[in-house]
Design a protein around this motif. Structure first.
Motif, PDB file in Angstrom:
ATOM      1  N   GLN A  61       0.838  -1.199   0.000  1.00 16.78           N
ATOM      2  CA  GLN A  61       0.000   0.000   0.000  1.00 16.78           C
ATOM      3  C   GLN A  61       0.871   1.247   0.000  1.00 16.78           C
ATOM      4  O   GLN A  61       0.557   2.236  -0.672  1.00 16.78           O
ATOM      5  CB  GLN A  61      -0.933   0.000   1.218  1.00 16.78           C
ATOM      6  CG  GLN A  61      -1.870   1.183   1.264  1.00 16.78           C
ATOM      7  CD  GLN A  61      -2.799   1.260   0.059  1.00 16.78           C
ATOM      8  OE1 GLN A  61      -3.353   0.246  -0.352  1.00 16.78           O
ATOM      9  NE2 GLN A  61      -2.959   2.428  -0.512  1.00 16.78           N
ATOM     10  N   LYS A  86       2.124   1.799  -3.473  1.00 18.44           N
ATOM     11  CA  LYS A  86       1.042   2.302  -4.316  1.00 18.44           C
ATOM     12  C   LYS A  86       0.800   3.790  -4.041  1.00 18.44           C
ATOM     13  O   LYS A  86       0.662   4.591  -4.971  1.00 18.44           O
ATOM     14  CB  LYS A  86      -0.238   1.504  -4.055  1.00 18.44           C
ATOM     15  CG  LYS A  86      -1.408   1.915  -4.903  1.00 18.44           C
ATOM     16  CD  LYS A  86      -2.640   1.071  -4.604  1.00 18.44           C
ATOM     17  CE  LYS A  86      -3.837   1.559  -5.384  1.00 18.44           C
ATOM     18  NZ  LYS A  86      -5.074   0.850  -5.007  1.00 18.44           N
ATOM     19  N   SER A  87       0.783   4.160  -2.756  1.00 13.87           N
ATOM     20  CA  SER A  87       0.575   5.562  -2.394  1.00 13.87           C
ATOM     21  C   SER A  87       1.710   6.435  -2.909  1.00 13.87           C
ATOM     22  O   SER A  87       1.480   7.547  -3.396  1.00 13.87           O
ATOM     23  CB  SER A  87       0.473   5.698  -0.879  1.00 13.87           C
ATOM     24  OG  SER A  87      -0.675   5.032  -0.397  1.00 13.87           O
ATOM     25  N   PHE A  94       3.556   5.907  -5.554  1.00 14.52           N
ATOM     26  CA  PHE A  94       3.374   6.051  -7.001  1.00 14.52           C
ATOM     27  C   PHE A  94       2.289   7.079  -7.300  1.00 14.52           C
ATOM     28  O   PHE A  94       2.459   7.950  -8.158  1.00 14.52           O
ATOM     29  CB  PHE A  94       3.014   4.699  -7.628  1.00 14.52           C
ATOM     30  CG  PHE A  94       2.644   4.797  -9.073  1.00 14.52           C
ATOM     31  CD1 PHE A  94       3.629   4.903 -10.044  1.00 14.52           C
ATOM     32  CD2 PHE A  94       1.317   4.790  -9.473  1.00 14.52           C
ATOM     33  CE1 PHE A  94       3.296   5.003 -11.386  1.00 14.52           C
ATOM     34  CE2 PHE A  94       0.977   4.892 -10.806  1.00 14.52           C
ATOM     35  CZ  PHE A  94       1.959   4.993 -11.764  1.00 14.52           C
ATOM     36  N   GLU A  95       1.164   6.995  -6.577  1.00 13.15           N
ATOM     37  CA  GLU A  95       0.060   7.919  -6.806  1.00 13.15           C
ATOM     38  C   GLU A  95       0.461   9.356  -6.469  1.00 13.15           C
ATOM     39  O   GLU A  95       0.077  10.293  -7.172  1.00 13.15           O
ATOM     40  CB  GLU A  95      -1.162   7.493  -5.997  1.00 13.15           C
ATOM     41  CG  GLU A  95      -1.804   6.207  -6.527  1.00 13.15           C
ATOM     42  CD  GLU A  95      -2.919   5.679  -5.648  1.00 13.15           C
ATOM     43  OE1 GLU A  95      -3.112   6.209  -4.530  1.00 13.15           O
ATOM     44  OE2 GLU A  95      -3.590   4.719  -6.069  1.00 13.15           O
ATOM     45  N   GLN A 104       2.630  10.693  -9.228  1.00 13.31           N
ATOM     46  CA  GLN A 104       1.806  11.007 -10.391  1.00 13.31           C
ATOM     47  C   GLN A 104       1.059  12.321 -10.174  1.00 13.31           C
ATOM     48  O   GLN A 104       0.975  13.151 -11.081  1.00 13.31           O
ATOM     49  CB  GLN A 104       0.814   9.880 -10.677  1.00 13.31           C
ATOM     50  CG  GLN A 104       0.030  10.061 -11.952  1.00 13.31           C
ATOM     51  CD  GLN A 104       0.911  10.087 -13.183  1.00 13.31           C
ATOM     52  OE1 GLN A 104       1.771   9.236 -13.341  1.00 13.31           O
ATOM     53  NE2 GLN A 104       0.715  11.054 -14.045  1.00 13.31           N
ATOM     54  N   ALA A 105       0.526  12.522  -8.979  1.00 10.38           N
ATOM     55  CA  ALA A 105      -0.187  13.766  -8.678  1.00 10.38           C
ATOM     56  C   ALA A 105       0.754  14.963  -8.757  1.00 10.38           C
ATOM     57  O   ALA A 105       0.389  16.021  -9.290  1.00 10.38           O
ATOM     58  CB  ALA A 105      -0.828  13.680  -7.292  1.00 10.38           C
ATOM     59  N   ASP A 128       1.324  15.709 -12.363  1.00 13.13           N
ATOM     60  CA  ASP A 128       0.145  16.358 -12.937  1.00 13.13           C
ATOM     61  C   ASP A 128       0.066  17.836 -12.547  1.00 13.13           C
ATOM     62  O   ASP A 128      -0.233  18.695 -13.383  1.00 13.13           O
ATOM     63  CB  ASP A 128      -1.133  15.634 -12.502  1.00 13.13           C
ATOM     64  CG  ASP A 128      -1.258  14.239 -13.098  1.00 13.13           C
ATOM     65  OD1 ASP A 128      -0.504  13.916 -14.045  1.00 13.13           O
ATOM     66  OD2 ASP A 128      -2.103  13.464 -12.603  1.00 13.13           O
TER      67      ASP A 128
END
Length: 59
Positions: free
Chosen positions: A31, A34-35, A37-38, A41-42, A45
């Motif tokens: 987890q 995953k966090s 990576f997110e 990505q944010a 962006d």
């Protein structure tokens, strides 16, 4: 460890958590990855949006 005497290896104390705790750690680690990576990505962006807005202001 190279050339560790067998006697020393047999006497080595190792803490081994129960399998349930090991599995919880794996889930937490996955987890976390995953966090991470997110979040990356944010950030990418937001960076792209900021660049686009800056470019729009310059034109």
């Amino acid at each position: 460890m190279p050339r560790m005497p067998v006697k020393a290896l047999r006497e080595f104390e190792c803490i081994l958590p129960p399998m349930e705790l090991q599995e919880q750690f794996v889930a937490l680690s996955e987890q976390s990855d995953k966090s991470k990576f997110e979040l990356k990505q944010a950030i990418a962006d937001v960076d792209s949006l900021a660049r686009a807005l800056l470019q729009q202001e310059l034109n």
